[in-house]
Design an enzyme around this catalytic site. Structure first.
Site, PDB file in Angstrom:
ATOM      1  CG  LEU A  51      -2.008  -0.989   1.325  1.00  0.00           C
ATOM      2  CD1 LEU A  51      -2.641  -0.989   2.724  1.00  0.00           C
ATOM      3  CD2 LEU A  51      -3.062  -0.681   0.278  1.00  0.00           C
ATOM      4  CG  ASP A  52      -0.038   4.852  -2.228  1.00  0.00           C
ATOM      5  OD1 ASP A  52      -0.461   5.415  -1.206  1.00  0.00           O
ATOM      6  OD2 ASP A  52      -0.664   4.847  -3.297  1.00  0.00           O
ATOM      7  CD  GLU A  53       5.048   8.640   2.554  1.00  0.00           C
ATOM      8  OE1 GLU A  53       5.462   9.285   3.527  1.00  0.00           O
ATOM      9  OE2 GLU A  53       5.547   8.744   1.406  1.00  0.00           O
ATOM     10  CE  LYS A  54       0.610  12.133  -0.404  1.00  0.00           C
ATOM     11  NZ  LYS A  54       0.438  13.153  -1.420  1.00  0.00           N
ATOM     12  CB  SER A  55      -2.982   3.579   0.317  1.00  0.00           C
ATOM     13  OG  SER A  55      -3.098   4.237  -0.918  1.00  0.00           O
TER      14      SER A  55
END
Length: 194
Positions: A51-55
């Protein structure tokens, strides 16, 4: 007597602002937050998918590389709830279902058909650590998107491609494992995933 090394598996609720890795491999990432600060994970623990940093949301961790490969290669369903900018139309939802063109690795990529629908009400999720703009700046809506593939930032790119950029993205399910009532940062050790 032979001793078998028992692998360990974890289900976590990845918080917003964390990278899906355990330590920095790059001097530019020194100020970033890593999963290793949430718990004392055993050596060799890896994220199954990212999951990317903002997810935020459901992330599976394991010490078993074969398990990771198995889940990734089986194209296990992953369901996401996305809060999007604007009141998403049925036309846009149908476009998501059919597949849309996004950029990936500098090339154009056509996403596969997927399950997508507008949620009738705001999902019961914990409040995010970083506030999302409020409705004074225009309406938002929530959709569910279920994928069997997982290109980098795919859901965000898909919603942008149909004109409704993602404001908040939460993975709520991987296969038959659900986020349910887990709290942000929760970690549950399990015997097996499936």
């Amino acid at each position: 007597m032979e001793v078998f090394n028992k692998h360990r598996h974890f289900v976590i609720y990845k918080p917003y602002g964390y990278l899906s890795q355990f330590k920095s491999h790059d001097s530019k990432q020194q100020s970033k937050k890593f999963l290793g600060t949430l718990h004392d994970f055993p050596e060799g623990t890896m994220a199954i998918g990212r999951l990317d940093e903002k997810s935020e949301g459901l992330l599976l961790l394991t010490t078993d590389g074969k398990m990771s490969d198995f889940i990734n290669s089986r194209k296990v369903e992953k369901e996401y709830y996305a809060q999007v900018d604007g009141n998403i139309s049925e036309v846009a939802v149908n476009q998501l279902r059919s597949g849309v063109e996004i950029g990936f690795d500098g090339k154009k990529y056509q996403t596969k058909a997927c399950k997508a629908f507008k949620l009738n009400k705001v999902p019961n999720l914990p409040e995010r650590s970083r506030k999302i703009r409020d409705d004074r700046h225009g309406p938002t809506s929530w959709i569910s998107i279920t994928l069997n593939e997982g290109k980098f930032r795919q859901v965000r790119k898909m919603t942008s491609a149909v004109g409704f950029p993602t404001l908040r993205l939460v993975r709520v399910r991987v296969g038959n494992i659900h986020l349910n009532s887990m709290h942000i940062g929760s970690i549950v050790e399990v015997d097996r995933f499936f």
